[in-house]
Design a protein around this motif. Structure first.
Motif, PDB file in Angstrom:
ATOM      1  N   ASP A 303      53.624 -27.344   7.173  1.00 48.66           N
ATOM      2  CA  ASP A 303      54.225 -26.169   7.813  1.00 48.66           C
ATOM      3  C   ASP A 303      54.127 -24.945   6.922  1.00 48.66           C
ATOM      4  O   ASP A 303      53.887 -23.823   7.397  1.00 48.66           O
ATOM      5  CB  ASP A 303      55.691 -26.452   8.145  1.00 48.66           C
ATOM      6  CG  ASP A 303      55.859 -27.535   9.210  1.00 48.66           C
ATOM      7  OD1 ASP A 303      54.889 -27.786   9.949  1.00 48.66           O
ATOM      8  OD2 ASP A 303      56.952 -28.129   9.275  1.00 48.66           O
ATOM      9  N   GLN A 304      54.295 -25.143   5.624  1.00 51.65           N
ATOM     10  CA  GLN A 304      54.208 -24.028   4.683  1.00 51.65           C
ATOM     11  C   GLN A 304      52.792 -23.449   4.649  1.00 51.65           C
ATOM     12  O   GLN A 304      52.606 -22.230   4.652  1.00 51.65           O
ATOM     13  CB  GLN A 304      54.620 -24.491   3.281  1.00 51.65           C
ATOM     14  CG  GLN A 304      54.591 -23.377   2.237  1.00 51.65           C
ATOM     15  CD  GLN A 304      54.960 -23.889   0.845  1.00 51.65           C
ATOM     16  OE1 GLN A 304      55.275 -25.068   0.670  1.00 51.65           O
ATOM     17  NE2 GLN A 304      54.898 -23.015  -0.142  1.00 51.65           N
ATOM     18  N   HIS A 307      52.163 -21.404   7.741  1.00 55.38           N
ATOM     19  CA  HIS A 307      52.848 -20.111   7.626  1.00 55.38           C
ATOM     20  C   HIS A 307      52.087 -19.164   6.693  1.00 55.38           C
ATOM     21  O   HIS A 307      51.905 -17.974   7.015  1.00 55.38           O
ATOM     22  CB  HIS A 307      54.274 -20.334   7.104  1.00 55.38           C
ATOM     23  CG  HIS A 307      55.012 -19.069   6.807  1.00 55.38           C
ATOM     24  ND1 HIS A 307      55.519 -18.233   7.787  1.00 55.38           N
ATOM     25  CD2 HIS A 307      55.310 -18.470   5.608  1.00 55.38           C
ATOM     26  CE1 HIS A 307      56.095 -17.187   7.222  1.00 55.38           C
ATOM     27  NE2 HIS A 307      55.996 -17.306   5.910  1.00 55.38           N
ATOM     28  N   GLU A 308      51.634 -19.679   5.565  1.00 61.65           N
ATOM     29  CA  GLU A 308      50.923 -18.845   4.609  1.00 61.65           C
ATOM     30  C   GLU A 308      49.571 -18.390   5.151  1.00 61.65           C
ATOM     31  O   GLU A 308      49.138 -17.257   4.920  1.00 61.65           O
ATOM     32  CB  GLU A 308      50.745 -19.605   3.292  1.00 61.65           C
ATOM     33  CG  GLU A 308      52.062 -19.827   2.552  1.00 61.65           C
ATOM     34  CD  GLU A 308      51.928 -20.773   1.363  1.00 61.65           C
ATOM     35  OE1 GLU A 308      50.823 -21.341   1.162  1.00 61.65           O
ATOM     36  OE2 GLU A 308      52.928 -20.957   0.639  1.00 61.65           O
ATOM     37  N   ASP A 310      48.832 -17.991   8.341  1.00 55.81           N
ATOM     38  CA  ASP A 310      49.151 -17.004   9.374  1.00 55.81           C
ATOM     39  C   ASP A 310      49.414 -15.635   8.751  1.00 55.81           C
ATOM     40  O   ASP A 310      48.893 -14.607   9.204  1.00 55.81           O
ATOM     41  CB  ASP A 310      50.373 -17.492  10.152  1.00 55.81           C
ATOM     42  CG  ASP A 310      50.726 -16.609  11.324  1.00 55.81           C
ATOM     43  OD1 ASP A 310      49.816 -15.983  11.908  1.00 55.81           O
ATOM     44  OD2 ASP A 310      51.928 -16.533  11.681  1.00 55.81           O
ATOM     45  N   ALA A 311      50.209 -15.625   7.682  1.00 51.32           N
ATOM     46  CA  ALA A 311      50.530 -14.371   7.007  1.00 51.32           C
ATOM     47  C   ALA A 311      49.307 -13.743   6.366  1.00 51.32           C
ATOM     48  O   ALA A 311      49.104 -12.520   6.387  1.00 51.32           O
ATOM     49  CB  ALA A 311      51.621 -14.608   5.955  1.00 51.32           C
TER      50      ALA A 311
END
Length: 319
Positions: A303-304, A307-308, A310-311
């Protein structure tokens, strides 16, 4: 002395040369390894030239490594490790028992192992580098047609059929010189383009289940349970489906999470623009700016990474 000449001088000093590659091979590492073996056997018929690595039937069309290499053959041997960025990825742990080690690679040199190193991370492939090794020493080396076929296969594999940004004018010139030896380039291209029925079904699964975020980041998790119905076996590798999201117009960068035997997840990261090797390094990996790998230890780390990624893509697009 140029590094290509220095490597040849090192080779001349040894009666036995053993060539290693990385685990979970691809056409470049197999082509580079076996192509170098062909050149050295043709150029030094009095020497013992060996290639080692686990057998994968899917690469039999390229050739096979030597299966009968004894431990004692390493005692006074020169070991050449090709297309392998770091020591844990070398196939067959005996590589470090040789007399000396030469590293030839086109990945970032984050793990600078070996007594002699030739690393060009701007090169399209290790196969391209090894043609340059031959060309720099053409007065003393022989390039058999089979070596040319193997190097061409490696270049085709690592450039994605000459599509990836590392494909340079020099890459195309080398490919032309290799083709001029007379092997069937179309046969090589066809072999690299074909997939098994199981891989065709997995490809459909990838397109049906890929998650594409609004930023243009995409991801897919492949657990053992997900892969079991496809009955891939050792002949097929999930690496064959990794490029597929890049064919989708809205996808900018993507991640595959593939479950390993220890139930961690191997992360395969790819990008059409933003550099993703920093993200890979943050999770114990590394690689090229647009093609990297790492490891996720649990769902929270998966998940991390999502998220990274995506950012990272959103930032690159200025969102």
């Amino acid at each position: 002395m140029a590094i290509e000449n220095a490597i040849l001088e090192e080779i001349k000093h040894y009666q036995t040369i053993i060539i290693h590659r990385h685990q979970h091979p691809d056409p470049d590492c197999v082509g580079a390894q076996l192509g170098l073996r062909e050149i050295l056997r043709a150029s030094f018929p009095d020497k013992t030239i060996l290639a080692v690595g686990k057998h994968y039937a899917g690469f039999d069309w390229l050739g096979q490594a030597d299966t009968d290499v004894a431990d004692d053959q390493y005692a006074n041997a020169l070991v050449i490790v090709v297309d392998t960025a770091n020591q844990p990825r070398v196939d067959d742990d005996r590589w470090h028992t040789g007399k000396a080690v030469v590293k030839i690679d086109h990945h970032p040199n984050d793990d600078a192992f070996g007594d002699l190193q030739w690393v060009l991370d701007q090169a399209s492939s290790t196969s391209e580098m090894l043609y340059d090794f031959y060309a720099a020493n053409a007065s003393e080396l022989t390039l058999p047609q089979e070596a040319a076929r193997l190097f061409y296969a490696g270049i085709v594999g690592d450039t994605g059929r000459f599509m990836y940004p590392a494909t340079s004018a020099h890459t195309m010139a080398v490919a032309g010189k290799l083709m001029a030896t007379g092997f069937s380039a179309s046969d090589v291209n066809q072999a690299e383009d074909e997939v098994s029925p199981a891989m065709a079904r997995l490809s459909a699964y990838v397109y049906q289940n890929l998650t594409i975020l609004p930023s243009g980041a995409a991801y897919l998790k492949l657990s053992d349970a997900d892969l079991e119905p496809f009955e891939l076996g050792e002949t097929d590798s999930t690496s064959a489906v990794v490029p597929l999201p890049g064919k989708i117009t809205t996808v900018v960068a993507w991640a595959f999470f593939v479950e390993a035997k220890d139930h961690t997840y191997r992360i395969r990261l790819r990008s059409k623009g933003p550099s993703i090797n920093g993200l890979a390094k943050a999770h114990g990996g590394g690689g090229h700016a647009l093609a990297s790998g790492a490891t996720a230890h649990d769902q929270a780390e998966i998940d991390q990474v999502i998220h990274e990624l995506d950012a990272l893509v959103a930032q690159d697009k200025g969102e």
